[in-house]
Design a protein around this motif. Structure first.
Motif, PDB file in Angstrom:
ATOM      1  N   ILE A 138       0.825  -1.281  -0.051  1.00 56.18           N
ATOM      2  CA  ILE A 138       0.166   0.030  -0.169  1.00 56.18           C
ATOM      3  C   ILE A 138       0.712   1.284  -0.156  1.00 56.18           C
ATOM      4  O   ILE A 138       1.758   1.298   0.873  1.00 56.18           O
ATOM      5  CB  ILE A 138      -0.845   0.031   1.234  1.00 56.18           C
ATOM      6  CG1 ILE A 138      -1.745  -1.054   1.338  1.00 56.18           C
ATOM      7  CG2 ILE A 138      -1.728   1.237   1.117  1.00 56.18           C
ATOM      8  CD1 ILE A 138      -2.729  -1.483   2.453  1.00 56.18           C
ATOM      9  N   SER A 139       0.631   2.266  -0.774  1.00 56.41           N
ATOM     10  CA  SER A 139       1.471   3.255  -0.745  1.00 56.41           C
ATOM     11  C   SER A 139       1.257   4.406   0.251  1.00 56.41           C
ATOM     12  O   SER A 139       0.234   4.521   0.722  1.00 56.41           O
ATOM     13  CB  SER A 139       1.086   4.270  -2.295  1.00 56.41           C
ATOM     14  OG  SER A 139       2.117   5.085  -2.515  1.00 56.41           O
ATOM     15  N   SER A 140       2.317   4.695   0.647  1.00 55.34           N
ATOM     16  CA  SER A 140       2.471   5.770   1.810  1.00 55.34           C
ATOM     17  C   SER A 140       2.523   7.160   1.260  1.00 55.34           C
ATOM     18  O   SER A 140       3.069   7.243   0.297  1.00 55.34           O
ATOM     19  CB  SER A 140       3.832   5.645   2.753  1.00 55.34           C
ATOM     20  OG  SER A 140       3.669   6.293   3.617  1.00 55.34           O
ATOM     21  N   SER A 141       1.787   8.037   2.033  1.00 53.88           N
ATOM     22  CA  SER A 141       1.929   9.319   1.441  1.00 53.88           C
ATOM     23  C   SER A 141       2.884  10.068   2.046  1.00 53.88           C
ATOM     24  O   SER A 141       3.511  11.407   1.729  1.00 53.88           O
ATOM     25  CB  SER A 141       0.452  10.049   1.640  1.00 53.88           C
ATOM     26  OG  SER A 141       0.419  10.045   3.153  1.00 53.88           O
ATOM     27  N   ALA A 142       3.532   9.607   3.277  1.00 55.66           N
ATOM     28  CA  ALA A 142       4.852  10.267   3.812  1.00 55.66           C
ATOM     29  C   ALA A 142       6.015   9.553   3.548  1.00 55.66           C
ATOM     30  O   ALA A 142       6.083   8.226   3.540  1.00 55.66           O
ATOM     31  CB  ALA A 142       4.439  10.107   5.338  1.00 55.66           C
ATOM     32  N   CYS A 174      10.284   1.418  -5.293  1.00 52.17           N
ATOM     33  CA  CYS A 174      10.131   1.117  -3.717  1.00 52.17           C
ATOM     34  C   CYS A 174      10.272   2.643  -3.458  1.00 52.17           C
ATOM     35  O   CYS A 174       9.647   2.768  -2.333  1.00 52.17           O
ATOM     36  CB  CYS A 174      11.472   0.418  -3.511  1.00 52.17           C
ATOM     37  SG  CYS A 174      11.459  -1.281  -3.743  1.00 52.17           S
ATOM     38  N   PHE A 175      11.000   3.644  -4.001  1.00 52.45           N
ATOM     39  CA  PHE A 175      10.859   4.933  -3.418  1.00 52.45           C
ATOM     40  C   PHE A 175       9.371   5.342  -3.546  1.00 52.45           C
ATOM     41  O   PHE A 175       8.835   5.955  -2.492  1.00 52.45           O
ATOM     42  CB  PHE A 175      12.024   5.815  -4.280  1.00 52.45           C
ATOM     43  CG  PHE A 175      13.373   5.901  -3.525  1.00 52.45           C
ATOM     44  CD1 PHE A 175      13.278   6.446  -2.473  1.00 52.45           C
ATOM     45  CD2 PHE A 175      14.068   5.706  -4.533  1.00 52.45           C
ATOM     46  CE1 PHE A 175      14.794   6.627  -1.742  1.00 52.45           C
ATOM     47  CE2 PHE A 175      15.586   5.669  -3.952  1.00 52.45           C
ATOM     48  CZ  PHE A 175      15.711   6.253  -2.576  1.00 52.45           C
ATOM     49  N   TYR A 176       8.774   5.287  -4.792  1.00 49.52           N
ATOM     50  CA  TYR A 176       7.564   5.663  -5.018  1.00 49.52           C
ATOM     51  C   TYR A 176       6.537   5.033  -3.946  1.00 49.52           C
ATOM     52  O   TYR A 176       5.597   5.839  -3.496  1.00 49.52           O
ATOM     53  CB  TYR A 176       7.065   5.322  -6.429  1.00 49.52           C
ATOM     54  CG  TYR A 176       6.092   5.966  -6.856  1.00 49.52           C
ATOM     55  CD1 TYR A 176       5.953   7.453  -7.144  1.00 49.52           C
ATOM     56  CD2 TYR A 176       4.589   5.637  -6.760  1.00 49.52           C
ATOM     57  CE1 TYR A 176       4.736   8.017  -7.790  1.00 49.52           C
ATOM     58  CE2 TYR A 176       3.475   5.958  -7.241  1.00 49.52           C
ATOM     59  CZ  TYR A 176       3.443   7.207  -7.511  1.00 49.52           C
ATOM     60  OH  TYR A 176       2.386   8.002  -8.015  1.00 49.52           O
ATOM     61  N   ARG A 177       6.532   3.755  -3.764  1.00 45.29           N
ATOM     62  CA  ARG A 177       5.596   3.148  -2.992  1.00 45.29           C
ATOM     63  C   ARG A 177       5.629   3.486  -1.415  1.00 45.29           C
ATOM     64  O   ARG A 177       4.644   3.548  -0.809  1.00 45.29           O
ATOM     65  CB  ARG A 177       5.696   1.709  -3.060  1.00 45.29           C
ATOM     66  CG  ARG A 177       5.561   1.053  -4.317  1.00 45.29           C
ATOM     67  CD  ARG A 177       4.161   1.416  -4.678  1.00 45.29           C
ATOM     68  NE  ARG A 177       3.217   0.456  -3.799  1.00 45.29           N
ATOM     69  CZ  ARG A 177       2.301   0.060  -4.174  1.00 45.29           C
ATOM     70  NH1 ARG A 177       1.814  -0.030  -5.474  1.00 45.29           N
ATOM     71  NH2 ARG A 177       1.052  -0.454  -3.263  1.00 45.29           N
ATOM     72  N   ALA A 178       7.015   4.067  -1.319  1.00 48.06           N
ATOM     73  CA  ALA A 178       7.091   4.576   0.239  1.00 48.06           C
ATOM     74  C   ALA A 178       6.858   6.002   0.382  1.00 48.06           C
ATOM     75  O   ALA A 178       7.216   6.712   1.327  1.00 48.06           O
ATOM     76  CB  ALA A 178       8.566   4.106   0.776  1.00 48.06           C
ATOM     77  N   GLY A 179       6.500   6.704  -0.699  1.00 50.09           N
ATOM     78  CA  GLY A 179       6.098   7.763  -0.685  1.00 50.09           C
ATOM     79  C   GLY A 179       7.083   9.021  -0.975  1.00 50.09           C
ATOM     80  O   GLY A 179       6.652  10.232  -0.946  1.00 50.09           O
ATOM     81  N   TYR A 180       8.123   8.674  -1.601  1.00 54.89           N
ATOM     82  CA  TYR A 180       9.152   9.488  -2.014  1.00 54.89           C
ATOM     83  C   TYR A 180       8.864   9.927  -3.576  1.00 54.89           C
ATOM     84  O   TYR A 180       8.620   9.195  -4.115  1.00 54.89           O
ATOM     85  CB  TYR A 180      10.350   8.887  -1.861  1.00 54.89           C
ATOM     86  CG  TYR A 180      11.093   8.712  -0.478  1.00 54.89           C
ATOM     87  CD1 TYR A 180      11.952   9.743  -0.132  1.00 54.89           C
ATOM     88  CD2 TYR A 180      10.398   7.540   0.420  1.00 54.89           C
ATOM     89  CE1 TYR A 180      12.363   9.741   1.289  1.00 54.89           C
ATOM     90  CE2 TYR A 180      11.309   7.443   1.503  1.00 54.89           C
ATOM     91  CZ  TYR A 180      11.814   8.259   1.992  1.00 54.89           C
ATOM     92  OH  TYR A 180      12.573   8.231   3.403  1.00 54.89           O
ATOM     93  N   ARG A 181       9.091  11.283  -3.709  1.00 49.73           N
ATOM     94  CA  ARG A 181       8.714  11.829  -4.765  1.00 49.73           C
ATOM     95  C   ARG A 181       9.832  12.405  -5.748  1.00 49.73           C
ATOM     96  O   ARG A 181       9.854  12.793  -6.961  1.00 49.73           O
ATOM     97  CB  ARG A 181       7.523  12.842  -5.004  1.00 49.73           C
ATOM     98  CG  ARG A 181       6.209  12.157  -4.429  1.00 49.73           C
ATOM     99  CD  ARG A 181       5.657  10.849  -5.424  1.00 49.73           C
ATOM    100  NE  ARG A 181       4.502  10.238  -4.895  1.00 49.73           N
ATOM    101  CZ  ARG A 181       4.366   9.099  -4.225  1.00 49.73           C
ATOM    102  NH1 ARG A 181       5.373   8.385  -3.876  1.00 49.73           N
ATOM    103  NH2 ARG A 181       3.202   8.704  -4.026  1.00 49.73           N
TER     104      ARG A 181
END
Length: 164
Positions: free
Chosen positions: A6-10, A61-68
């Motif tokens: 589940i993708s995180s927004s933070a 992985c970055f994207y799924r963890a909320g990093y943009r």
């Protein structure tokens, strides 16, 4: 299988670490840069089955963890702008203190460029403990899956940081 992610927004280094360690053991379907999860990584960066996927794995992985801010790219060199580099071969080894989620690179003289990337998970003496996609037990850049590796720091070209 990562379909439950589940993708995180933070942006959170612990969340990022959770994503890339969950992926350990994912393998290609036929050994030709294919399979459900591999193709998900590739599609994330606009590539299709058959393309090298180490950088696509890192980006996903970055994207799924909320990093943009990290590149949404399957091109390994894209992860290493000068402003993000925290270690390179010209630094003393002692000057590098790894953080969860740092991205390391391997330079291939045959390609004349960075041609493999993955995550730094920890440091042990003169080794980096890494999690990387499109590798194998011998550390190839054209491997079969996601593995935890011990890479000598002297084999690492540079390290970039996106988790600050």
């Amino acid at each position: 299988m990562l379909t439950a992610w589940i993708s995180s927004s933070a942006q959170n280094p612990d969340s990022l670490r959770s994503y890339y360690t969950q992926a350990i053991g994912i393998t290609e379907a036929t050994g030709h840069n294919d399979g459900e999860e591999v193709e998900r990584f590739l599609a994330h960066v606009g590539l299709s089955a058959g393309a090298p996927w180490c950088a696509a794995f890192v980006s996903y992985c970055f994207y799924r963890a909320g990093y943009r801010t990290p590149p949404r790219s399957g091109w390994s060199p894209a992860f290493f702008p000068a402003s993000r580099i925290v270690y390179n071969k010209s630094n003393a080894i002692e000057s590098y203190a790894p953080q969860v989620g740092d991205v390391f690179s391997i330079y291939y003289s045959s390609k004349k460029r960075i041609a493999h990337v993955g995550f730094v998970d920890a440091r042990h003496k003169n080794y980096l403990i890494t999690i990387e996609g499109n590798t194998n037990n011998t550390g190839s850049r054209e491997g079969i899956g996601v593995f935890r590796k011990y890479r000598p720091i002297k084999s690492v070209h540079s390290v970039a940081r996106y988790t600050e």
